[in-house]
Motif scaffolding. Structure first.
Motif, PDB file in Angstrom:
ATOM      1  N   UNK A 139       1.167  -0.783  -0.562  1.00  0.00           N
ATOM      2  CA  UNK A 139       0.116  -0.019   0.082  1.00  0.00           C
ATOM      3  C   UNK A 139       0.526   1.213  -0.364  1.00  0.00           C
ATOM      4  N   UNK A 140       0.639   1.388  -1.147  1.00  0.00           N
ATOM      5  CA  UNK A 140       1.738   2.909  -1.460  1.00  0.00           C
ATOM      6  C   UNK A 140       1.014   4.210  -1.444  1.00  0.00           C
ATOM      7  N   UNK A 141       1.719   5.368  -0.117  1.00  0.00           N
ATOM      8  CA  UNK A 141       1.435   6.303  -0.564  1.00  0.00           C
ATOM      9  C   UNK A 141       2.102   7.873  -0.849  1.00  0.00           C
ATOM     10  N   UNK A 142       3.434   7.088  -1.401  1.00  0.00           N
ATOM     11  CA  UNK A 142       4.250   7.795  -1.785  1.00  0.00           C
ATOM     12  C   UNK A 142       4.322   8.775  -2.602  1.00  0.00           C
ATOM     13  N   UNK A 143       3.519   8.761  -3.215  1.00  0.00           N
ATOM     14  CA  UNK A 143       3.014  10.428  -4.018  1.00  0.00           C
ATOM     15  C   UNK A 143       2.278  11.402  -3.467  1.00  0.00           C
ATOM     16  N   UNK A 144       1.312  10.916  -2.149  1.00  0.00           N
ATOM     17  CA  UNK A 144       0.562  12.017  -1.397  1.00  0.00           C
ATOM     18  C   UNK A 144       1.973  12.757  -1.093  1.00  0.00           C
ATOM     19  N   UNK A 145       1.176  13.749  -0.610  1.00  0.00           N
ATOM     20  CA  UNK A 145       2.227  15.014   0.319  1.00  0.00           C
ATOM     21  C   UNK A 145       2.452  15.269   1.481  1.00  0.00           C
ATOM     22  N   UNK A 146       3.250  15.450   2.271  1.00  0.00           N
ATOM     23  CA  UNK A 146       3.416  15.162   3.207  1.00  0.00           C
ATOM     24  C   UNK A 146       2.908  16.816   4.580  1.00  0.00           C
ATOM     25  N   UNK A 147       2.948  17.124   5.788  1.00  0.00           N
ATOM     26  CA  UNK A 147       2.604  18.105   6.261  1.00  0.00           C
ATOM     27  C   UNK A 147       2.639  19.760   5.159  1.00  0.00           C
ATOM     28  N   UNK A 148       3.537  19.582   4.423  1.00  0.00           N
ATOM     29  CA  UNK A 148       3.710  20.583   3.865  1.00  0.00           C
ATOM     30  C   UNK A 148       2.768  20.310   2.278  1.00  0.00           C
ATOM     31  N   UNK A 149       2.700  19.805   2.279  1.00  0.00           N
ATOM     32  CA  UNK A 149       1.177  19.776   1.015  1.00  0.00           C
ATOM     33  C   UNK A 149      -0.474  19.760   1.474  1.00  0.00           C
ATOM     34  N   UNK A 150      -0.565  19.136   2.691  1.00  0.00           N
ATOM     35  CA  UNK A 150      -2.127  18.846   3.448  1.00  0.00           C
ATOM     36  C   UNK A 150      -2.223  19.577   4.558  1.00  0.00           C
ATOM     37  N   UNK A 151      -1.508  20.849   4.824  1.00  0.00           N
ATOM     38  CA  UNK A 151      -1.249  21.243   6.506  1.00  0.00           C
ATOM     39  C   UNK A 151      -1.631  19.990   7.393  1.00  0.00           C
ATOM     40  N   UNK A 152      -2.777  20.280   8.090  1.00  0.00           N
ATOM     41  CA  UNK A 152      -2.654  19.589   9.280  1.00  0.00           C
ATOM     42  C   UNK A 152      -3.959  18.258   9.316  1.00  0.00           C
ATOM     43  N   UNK A 153      -3.733  18.140   8.170  1.00  0.00           N
ATOM     44  CA  UNK A 153      -4.707  16.970   7.809  1.00  0.00           C
ATOM     45  C   UNK A 153      -4.047  15.386   8.198  1.00  0.00           C
ATOM     46  N   UNK A 154      -4.848  14.684   8.927  1.00  0.00           N
ATOM     47  CA  UNK A 154      -4.029  13.308   9.560  1.00  0.00           C
ATOM     48  C   UNK A 154      -4.136  12.489   8.095  1.00  0.00           C
ATOM     49  N   UNK A 155      -2.932  11.555   7.930  1.00  0.00           N
ATOM     50  CA  UNK A 155      -3.030  10.467   6.648  1.00  0.00           C
ATOM     51  C   UNK A 155      -2.673   9.493   7.098  1.00  0.00           C
ATOM     52  N   UNK A 156      -4.352   9.471   7.517  1.00  0.00           N
ATOM     53  CA  UNK A 156      -3.634   7.100   7.639  1.00  0.00           C
ATOM     54  C   UNK A 156      -4.213   6.646   5.991  1.00  0.00           C
ATOM     55  N   UNK A 157      -3.254   5.551   5.632  1.00  0.00           N
ATOM     56  CA  UNK A 157      -3.089   5.029   4.964  1.00  0.00           C
ATOM     57  C   UNK A 157      -5.218   3.463   5.183  1.00  0.00           C
ATOM     58  N   UNK A 158      -5.043   3.124   5.938  1.00  0.00           N
ATOM     59  CA  UNK A 158      -5.635   1.977   6.433  1.00  0.00           C
ATOM     60  C   UNK A 158      -7.139   3.100   7.773  1.00  0.00           C
ATOM     61  N   UNK A 159      -8.004   3.277   7.833  1.00  0.00           N
ATOM     62  CA  UNK A 159      -8.617   4.042   9.388  1.00  0.00           C
ATOM     63  C   UNK A 159      -9.764   3.288   8.884  1.00  0.00           C
ATOM     64  N   UNK A 160     -10.287   2.653  10.432  1.00  0.00           N
ATOM     65  CA  UNK A 160     -11.035   2.326  10.733  1.00  0.00           C
ATOM     66  C   UNK A 160     -11.925   2.289  12.286  1.00  0.00           C
ATOM     67  N   UNK A 161     -13.339   2.491  11.782  1.00  0.00           N
ATOM     68  CA  UNK A 161     -13.859   3.442  13.349  1.00  0.00           C
ATOM     69  C   UNK A 161     -15.358   2.121  13.652  1.00  0.00           C
ATOM     70  N   UNK A 162     -15.068   2.314  14.416  1.00  0.00           N
ATOM     71  CA  UNK A 162     -16.315   1.059  15.292  1.00  0.00           C
ATOM     72  C   UNK A 162     -16.571  -0.054  14.885  1.00  0.00           C
ATOM     73  N   UNK A 163     -15.430  -0.740  14.723  1.00  0.00           N
ATOM     74  CA  UNK A 163     -14.954  -2.132  14.033  1.00  0.00           C
ATOM     75  C   UNK A 163     -15.185  -2.866  14.977  1.00  0.00           C
ATOM     76  N   UNK A 164     -15.006  -3.831  14.414  1.00  0.00           N
ATOM     77  CA  UNK A 164     -14.784  -5.724  15.326  1.00  0.00           C
ATOM     78  C   UNK A 164     -14.775  -6.391  14.378  1.00  0.00           C
ATOM     79  N   UNK A 165     -13.606  -6.913  15.134  1.00  0.00           N
ATOM     80  CA  UNK A 165     -12.864  -7.663  14.263  1.00  0.00           C
ATOM     81  C   UNK A 165     -12.385  -7.615  12.817  1.00  0.00           C
ATOM     82  N   UNK A 166     -11.037  -7.134  12.861  1.00  0.00           N
ATOM     83  CA  UNK A 166      -9.809  -6.499  12.194  1.00  0.00           C
ATOM     84  C   UNK A 166      -9.019  -7.136  12.039  1.00  0.00           C
ATOM     85  N   UNK A 167      -8.064  -7.371  10.775  1.00  0.00           N
ATOM     86  CA  UNK A 167      -7.030  -7.638  10.813  1.00  0.00           C
ATOM     87  C   UNK A 167      -6.299  -7.421   9.811  1.00  0.00           C
TER      88      UNK A 167
END
Length: 326
Positions: A139-167
């Motif tokens: 899973x490759x985010x190498x073309x996605x800019x860091x903080x300098x390009x996106x401000x303070x927006x968080x960046x996570x490739x995999x993001x799960x909210x309110x889930x059960x049984x995740x691997x």
């Protein structure tokens, strides 16, 4: 039913059940059957999402990303529903690469919205999702800019909210921010991944996160390189303010057998804040060359820190504040 990943309340023993062959070898939905090409030029976003949606509509199954010799070009975040496994033919063979910023705005219970740059999300934040597996992929985010390009927006490739049984396992993850984030998620395992920070500027995102209300989690066997710009490599934190989305204590977390290098501050940072963090085991990790303390624990109850190898911590090996040792 799906494939519950259960710990039976014993940290470190998360087990996947087969569920009558639904995730068994040979029972795959191939993204190429939905038009994905994987040549590094064709936009495969719609085809991949169609394959994921098809599997969920069938009640569950495995989406296969065959090796192509190149990568599947992606331009948006993918949403994943219940009983869905996403798997490749190995993290050196099956690659998804985001070629533009997949910026999303999400609505949470108790919070109007939250923005961020994500690669994978679960579909339903309100009632939650269960039985999601991501394995054997690069899973490759190498073309996605860091903080300098996106401000303070968080960046996570995999993001799960309110889930059960995740691997999330056996993946090679390149990110200019975070790699895997679980919020208010129960029974999860992040194991045997290679996570590498590839940003060019300092980031406040941690490589592997656990937030408000997450419990029964195992983070094990990962190789994590923060490149001296990630604030921390493994983070668990309770909510800072009562009433935050997903507010609740973090409970029953095992952090073991990870190899962590070049953290920009703490290598492993566990903080309870208001709701608390309970029953944490930090054992048999190898930590080298971090800017701050190798292991920082704050406002934890029943924490076990032992048999960790630490070499090159900029501050202390283990720092403690307001903790209660088990």
């Amino acid at each position: 039913m799906g494939i519950p990943a259960t710990s039976d309340n014993i940290p470190g023993t998360l087990v996947l059940r087969d569920n009558n062959g639904r995730f068994a070898s040979g029972n795959y939905t191939d993204v190429k059957d939905f038009g994905a090409v994987g040549d590094g030029a064709t936009d495969d976003t719609a085809a991949i999402q169609a394959a994921i949606d098809f599997v969920e509509a069938q009640g569950g199954g495995t989406v296969l990303f065959p090796a192509t010799g190149d990568f599947y070009a992606c331009k948006q975040a993918f949403t994943v529903g219940d009983n869905t496994a996403l798997t490749g033919e190995g993290s050196g063979s099956s690659c998804l690469k985001w070629t533009s910023v997949p910026d999303v705005t999400m609505s949470y219970p108790g919070q109007v919205s939250g923005g961020g740059v994500r690669g994978f999300l679960n579909k339903d934040y309100v009632t939650g999702n269960r039985n999601i597996v991501i394995s054997g992929l690069k899973l490759d985010f190498s073309l996605i800019p860091g903080d300098s390009g996106l401000g303070d927006r968080p960046r996570q490739i995999v993001y799960f909210y309110n889930c059960e049984d995740v691997v999330v396992e056996n993946c090679y993850i390149l990110s200019s921010g975070g790699c895997v984030c679980n919020v208010n998620t129960r029974r999860y395992r992040v194991s045997n991944n290679h996570c590498e920070q590839i940003g060019s500027s300092a980031t406040s995102d941690s490589m592997i996160d656990q937030w408000d209300g997450s419990e029964d989690g195992v983070i094990s066997g990962n190789i994590i390189d923060g490149k001296s710009i990630s604030r921390s490599c493994i983070l668990a934190t309770g909510s800072a303010t009562l009433g935050e989305a997903g507010a609740g204590p973090i409970n029953n977390i095992m952090v073991s057998g990870n190899t962590i290098t070049n953290s920009g501050d703490f290598a492993i940072w566990m903080q309870g804040r208001i709701d608390g963090c309970y029953n944490v085991n930090i054992i048999h990790n190898t930590i080298r060359d971090c800017v701050g303390s190798a292991i920082s624990i704050m406002t934890l109850i029943r924490v076990n820190v032992c048999h960790n190898y630490i070499d090159g911590a900029g501050k202390s090996g283990v720092s403690c504040a307001n903790e209660t040792l088990g």
